[in-house]
Design a protein around this motif. Sequence first.
Motif, PDB file in Angstrom:
ATOM      1  N   ALA A  23     185.624  49.326  52.351  1.00 50.07           N
ATOM      2  CA  ALA A  23     184.295  49.678  52.866  1.00 50.07           C
ATOM      3  C   ALA A  23     183.519  50.328  51.731  1.00 50.07           C
ATOM      4  O   ALA A  23     184.088  51.055  50.924  1.00 50.07           O
ATOM      5  N   LEU A  24     182.237  50.063  51.696  1.00 46.40           N
ATOM      6  CA  LEU A  24     181.386  50.639  50.661  1.00 46.40           C
ATOM      7  C   LEU A  24     180.351  51.533  51.322  1.00 46.40           C
ATOM      8  O   LEU A  24     179.502  51.065  52.066  1.00 46.40           O
ATOM      9  N   GLY A  25     180.459  52.822  51.069  1.00 45.97           N
ATOM     10  CA  GLY A  25     179.520  53.772  51.651  1.00 45.97           C
ATOM     11  C   GLY A  25     179.995  54.295  52.996  1.00 45.97           C
ATOM     12  O   GLY A  25     180.895  53.751  53.617  1.00 45.97           O
ATOM     13  N   CYS A  26     179.358  55.378  53.452  1.00 43.13           N
ATOM     14  CA  CYS A  26     179.673  55.964  54.751  1.00 43.13           C
ATOM     15  C   CYS A  26     179.491  54.909  55.835  1.00 43.13           C
ATOM     16  O   CYS A  26     178.475  54.207  55.880  1.00 43.13           O
ATOM     17  N   THR A  27     180.462  54.779  56.715  1.00 42.76           N
ATOM     18  CA  THR A  27     180.517  53.653  57.642  1.00 42.76           C
ATOM     19  C   THR A  27     179.333  53.596  58.596  1.00 42.76           C
ATOM     20  O   THR A  27     178.904  52.501  58.987  1.00 42.76           O
ATOM     21  N   GLU A  28     178.788  54.743  59.000  1.00 38.90           N
ATOM     22  CA  GLU A  28     177.690  54.718  59.974  1.00 38.90           C
ATOM     23  C   GLU A  28     176.393  54.128  59.398  1.00 38.90           C
ATOM     24  O   GLU A  28     175.818  53.216  59.995  1.00 38.90           O
ATOM     25  N   PRO A  29     175.888  54.597  58.257  1.00 42.27           N
ATOM     26  CA  PRO A  29     174.721  53.909  57.689  1.00 42.27           C
ATOM     27  C   PRO A  29     175.014  52.462  57.321  1.00 42.27           C
ATOM     28  O   PRO A  29     174.134  51.598  57.443  1.00 42.27           O
ATOM     29  N   VAL A  30     176.235  52.169  56.902  1.00 37.21           N
ATOM     30  CA  VAL A  30     176.600  50.784  56.590  1.00 37.21           C
ATOM     31  C   VAL A  30     176.538  49.929  57.857  1.00 37.21           C
ATOM     32  O   VAL A  30     176.086  48.780  57.837  1.00 37.21           O
ATOM     33  N   CYS A  31     176.979  50.488  58.976  1.00 39.21           N
ATOM     34  CA  CYS A  31     176.930  49.787  60.265  1.00 39.21           C
ATOM     35  C   CYS A  31     175.483  49.452  60.626  1.00 39.21           C
ATOM     36  O   CYS A  31     175.173  48.333  61.082  1.00 39.21           O
ATOM     37  N   VAL A  32     174.581  50.419  60.420  1.00 38.82           N
ATOM     38  CA  VAL A  32     173.159  50.189  60.696  1.00 38.82           C
ATOM     39  C   VAL A  32     172.613  49.118  59.751  1.00 38.82           C
ATOM     40  O   VAL A  32     171.861  48.222  60.163  1.00 38.82           O
ATOM     41  N   ALA A  33     172.984  49.185  58.482  1.00 35.45           N
ATOM     42  CA  ALA A  33     172.549  48.175  57.514  1.00 35.45           C
ATOM     43  C   ALA A  33     173.064  46.794  57.902  1.00 35.45           C
ATOM     44  O   ALA A  33     172.345  45.791  57.786  1.00 35.45           O
ATOM     45  N   LEU A  34     174.307  46.742  58.379  1.00 32.86           N
ATOM     46  CA  LEU A  34     174.903  45.471  58.784  1.00 32.86           C
ATOM     47  C   LEU A  34     174.161  44.885  59.983  1.00 32.86           C
ATOM     48  O   LEU A  34     173.901  43.673  60.036  1.00 32.86           O
ATOM     49  N   CYS A  35     173.822  45.731  60.941  1.00 27.97           N
ATOM     50  CA  CYS A  35     173.071  45.281  62.117  1.00 27.97           C
ATOM     51  C   CYS A  35     171.706  44.732  61.687  1.00 27.97           C
ATOM     52  O   CYS A  35     171.275  43.659  62.137  1.00 27.97           O
ATOM     53  N   ALA A  36     171.031  45.449  60.802  1.00 27.58           N
ATOM     54  CA  ALA A  36     169.720  45.008  60.309  1.00 27.58           C
ATOM     55  C   ALA A  36     169.841  43.738  59.472  1.00 27.58           C
ATOM     56  O   ALA A  36     168.951  42.874  59.513  1.00 27.58           O
ATOM     57  N   ALA A  37     170.923  43.615  58.723  1.00 26.63           N
ATOM     58  CA  ALA A  37     171.125  42.407  57.911  1.00 26.63           C
ATOM     59  C   ALA A  37     171.292  41.184  58.806  1.00 26.63           C
ATOM     60  O   ALA A  37     170.784  40.094  58.496  1.00 26.63           O
TER      61      ALA A  37
END
Length: 441
Positions: A23-37
Amino acid sequence: MKRQIQMTKEEMLTLLKGDVIPALGCTEPVCVALCAANAGKVLGEMPEQIEIRVNAGIYKNGMSAGIPNCKEVGLPYAAALGAVLKNPEKGLELLEDVTNDTLKQAFELIEKNQVHVKVAKEEKSIFVCCEMTSGKETSNCEIRGAHTNVVYLAKNGRSILEQAVNGSTGGENPLVEKLCQMRISDMRDLVDTVTEEELHFLLDGVEMNEKLAKYSETEKAGVGIADAFRSEEKGTGEISGKALLGNDLMARIITKVASAAESRLDGCPLPTMSSSGAGTKGLVAILPVSETAMAVGASPEQEVRALALSHLVNRYINAKIGKLSPMCTCVMAASTAAAAGMAYLFGGTNEQIGYAVRNMTGTVTGMLCDGGKVGCSMKVATGSTAALMSAITAVYDAPLRASDGICGNTPEECISNMALIGKKGMADTDTVILEIMEAKS
């Protein structure tokens, strides 16, 4: 009569290979980024408006967390980056594709007030919903139950993907259900049946997280917590941090765990090997165990089995407590799991490994989670210290009494009591923490 193990060796390996991932970066902001992606890819063009709704735990953990390759922190920036990147196929490593051009486009979205994040207070588990608009075009993505578990995708109101959410104890993975039916002793017996070769992939996590722990030795990270621990220069007093802390096993664990966590949560561009869906949990479940294996001269087979036990116990406790609890699960789950792994390396019996869990239950239960940030490095260093103490006292048959406070006779009872404190005893804690955090923002 010994109870039959609920999970086969093959099932355990499948669970570990799916659970222990980079995983790259704190999982919660990454999760939000993934949803937006995901939503951005479906939309197919630059959005004019991005609306994000998240559960309280995602909001709390993402408010102050650093973002890889980005100087800013927080969920709006994560959402904007995901919308620009449109690369959901990269999973939890999507932010490694951030470039200067990506940043420029994402910052423009923020500056024009086109990104909005709200708390969906009715959602109690992992939840991220993204809606994008561009002219008459719209797209939607919804993640539930796990940080990568996309349950809904749509364009212009027409469903592209829609799947039911498993609301059972273990979340979206049926193998976790089997794990939750086991005892800690069953897990230990199971890992003892697996060969070094079959578990060798777990050493990738050791290498990855060791590299992360060294990052702040040459690069500026966080507020200087790890620097203080390993500094050979004198501080305000007449002695250096390294001299004060020493270089024994506990000092090495504290420094490595704190360094890795501080770097990661400050937005370090290096990946972490995660465990149970979180990078910080991965480094806490791995580094104390691998460092202990080196200290006691464990064989490669003993080390990988101890790592496997740590990951399994971490997943088990997270399933019982919930991934985003008012309590710090990086300590409650991952540090407790590390204590079990260290007790295993010390030659502990099944009963003594259970003692390690009991000692952790009576020591660190109730540590608050007030979001992901560099200060978490102090928490996980504290949890790792408790883990080593709990493992040592356990193998010397010095467990806390089962009658003490919330301790129980078995490790499973201890974990159930721990979960009860988080779910029922601290039910209003997140509300108060969010009030404090929202007042700041």
